[in-house]
Design an enzyme around this catalytic site. Structure first.
Site, PDB file in Angstrom:
ATOM      1  N   ALA A   1     -20.809  -3.876 -11.234  1.00 35.26           N
ATOM      2  CA  ALA A   1     -21.542  -3.611  -9.995  1.00 35.26           C
ATOM      3  C   ALA A   1     -20.821  -4.244  -8.811  1.00 35.26           C
ATOM      4  CB  ALA A   1     -22.969  -4.130 -10.091  1.00 35.26           C
TER       5      ALA A   1
ATOM      6  N   LYS B   1     -13.780  -5.015   4.109  1.00 31.84           N
ATOM      7  CA  LYS B   1     -14.682  -3.874   4.021  1.00 31.84           C
ATOM      8  C   LYS B   1     -16.120  -4.188   4.438  1.00 31.84           C
ATOM      9  CE  LYS B   1     -12.260  -1.309   0.382  1.00 31.84           C
ATOM     10  NZ  LYS B   1     -12.428  -0.648  -0.945  1.00 31.84           N
TER      11      LYS B   1
ATOM     12  N   ASP C   1     -14.488   5.715  -1.113  1.00 29.62           N
ATOM     13  CA  ASP C   1     -14.115   5.318  -2.478  1.00 29.62           C
ATOM     14  C   ASP C   1     -14.895   6.112  -3.525  1.00 29.62           C
ATOM     15  OD1 ASP C   1     -12.189   3.434  -1.790  1.00 29.62           O
ATOM     16  OD2 ASP C   1     -13.640   1.805  -1.635  1.00 29.62           O
TER      17      ASP C   1
ATOM     18  N   SER D   1       0.814  -1.215   0.000  1.00 28.87           N
ATOM     19  CA  SER D   1       0.000   0.000   0.000  1.00 28.87           C
ATOM     20  C   SER D   1       0.850   1.268   0.000  1.00 28.87           C
ATOM     21  CB  SER D   1      -0.919   0.005   1.228  1.00 28.87           C
ATOM     22  OG  SER D   1      -1.636   1.217   1.296  1.00 28.87           O
TER      23      SER D   1
ATOM     24  N   GLY E   1      -7.817   5.926 -13.052  1.00 28.22           N
ATOM     25  CA  GLY E   1      -8.185   5.844 -11.650  1.00 28.22           C
ATOM     26  C   GLY E   1      -7.143   6.320 -10.668  1.00 28.22           C
TER      27      GLY E   1
ATOM     28  N   GLY F   1     -17.422  -4.082  -5.946  1.00 27.59           N
ATOM     29  CA  GLY F   1     -17.168  -3.203  -4.817  1.00 27.59           C
ATOM     30  C   GLY F   1     -16.920  -1.758  -5.205  1.00 27.59           C
ATOM     31  N   ALA F   2     -15.969  -1.526  -6.113  1.00 26.41           N
ATOM     32  CA  ALA F   2     -15.658  -0.155  -6.517  1.00 26.41           C
ATOM     33  C   ALA F   2     -16.828   0.476  -7.254  1.00 26.41           C
ATOM     34  CB  ALA F   2     -14.409  -0.143  -7.389  1.00 26.41           C
TER      35      ALA F   2
ATOM     36  N   ASN G   1     -14.612   1.611   4.225  1.00 28.21           N
ATOM     37  CA  ASN G   1     -13.168   1.662   4.002  1.00 28.21           C
ATOM     38  C   ASN G   1     -12.460   2.648   4.921  1.00 28.21           C
ATOM     39  OD1 ASN G   1     -13.746   4.196   2.834  1.00 28.21           O
ATOM     40  ND2 ASN G   1     -12.171   3.922   1.252  1.00 28.21           N
TER      41      ASN G   1
END
Length: 290
Positions: free
Chosen positions: A132, A71, A107, A20, A255, A134-135, A92
């Protein structure tokens, strides 16, 4: 910044988390603003999440992010949820307000801020969203809450179809956005929606490295120069979808800044301060960083 007896703890829960960029981004921002905070990563899966949350609450951590696979489970561990998190059914970002855990989902906010950053205004307009998951769910909910007039969701008619139905129903029941669900294989409906939409967003992982040759659309015949085309993927920077769109004369963006702005919103929730965006961009969001 030095660690003191007053340092407030923030961090990231999920598995894996060692890759991360969040610790770099947040700790840099804390230092630039002179805030006595620290951000760490904790590799925590779903099975041990409740124990980890109990420990962080007991220790008085100011808050934390969570990523996959935590999440959805985090929703059940919070004392209350923001309107977006309640609709998305995923958290999140958690803020610890004197032992009360408030769950947020930043998000979708990150995506909508990235639209503005790219120079576009889609409020009151029509949007077509591919996927459709998570994001996509977070983007759909936030777009509706922010005032997108019409939302067309195209999803494969498979395992996630029931979730997509619930998502559309939830948005229609809780916002003024008219949301319609279509099968991704329905090319005639997709063509019609794209003619009427201001923006097309790929909210799936199709085309992400190491599968750069894949594309959510078979060809660019449905695209037109007035259509904004965005992709939540940032590796590669230019997916096949974006290449296809640019060849048709469409304005595009990826993104990368969704990642930045979802973190900036979490930073604001914890500290009450705005993240120094320009400095963080220069440090971690240039071509040499990705």
């Amino acid at each position: 910044m030095e660690i003191t007896g007053h340092t407030k703890l923030t961090g990231l829960l999920g598995s894996p988390v060692s890759h991360s960029i969040s610790p770099l981004m947040h700790n840099k921002a804390f230092g630039l603003l002179g805030l006595d905070y620290s951000y760490l990563c904790f590799d925590v899966g779903v099975d041990s999440l409740a124990d980890a949350v109990h420990g962080l609450r007991t220790l008085g951590a100011r808050g934390w992010n969570c990523t996959m696979p935590d999440k959805q489970r985090m929703c059940e561990l919070c004392d209350s949820l923001s309107p977006a998190a309640q609709m998305i059914r995923a958290v999140n970002t958690v803020v610890n307000e004197n032992g009360i855990l408030i769950g947020h989902n930043t998000d979708g906010i990150g995506y909508m801020m990235s639209v503005k950053e790219a120079g576009f205004d889609i409020i009151g307009k029509e949007m077509t969203l591919l996927g459709a998951g998570g994001a996509s769910t977070a983007i759909a909910v936030q777009a509706a809450l922010d005032g997108v007039k019409t939302l067309n969701i195209f999803n494969r008619n498979g395992r996630s179809w029931e979730h997509a139905v619930r998502l559309a129903d939830t948005i229609n029941a809780n916002t003024s956005c008219r949301t319609r669900l279509y099968d991704l294989a329905d090319s005639s409906s997709l063509e019609k929606c794209l003619r009427e939409s201001a923006i097309l967003t790929n909210g799936t992982s199709v085309g992400m490295a190491p599968h750069e040759s894949e594309c959510i659309l078979s060809d660019g015949s449905l695209l037109h120069p007035e259509l904004i085309v965005s992709d939540i993927i940032y590796n590669p920077r230019k997916t096949r979808l974006l290449q296809m769109a640019q060849a048709k004369g469409c304005p595009t963006f990826n993104g990368l800044y969704m990642l930045l702005f979802q973190g900036a919103e979490a930073f604001r929730l914890w500290t009450g301060k705005e993240m120094p965006i320009n400095a963080i961009k220069q440090a971690y969001f240039t071509p040499s960083n990705f």
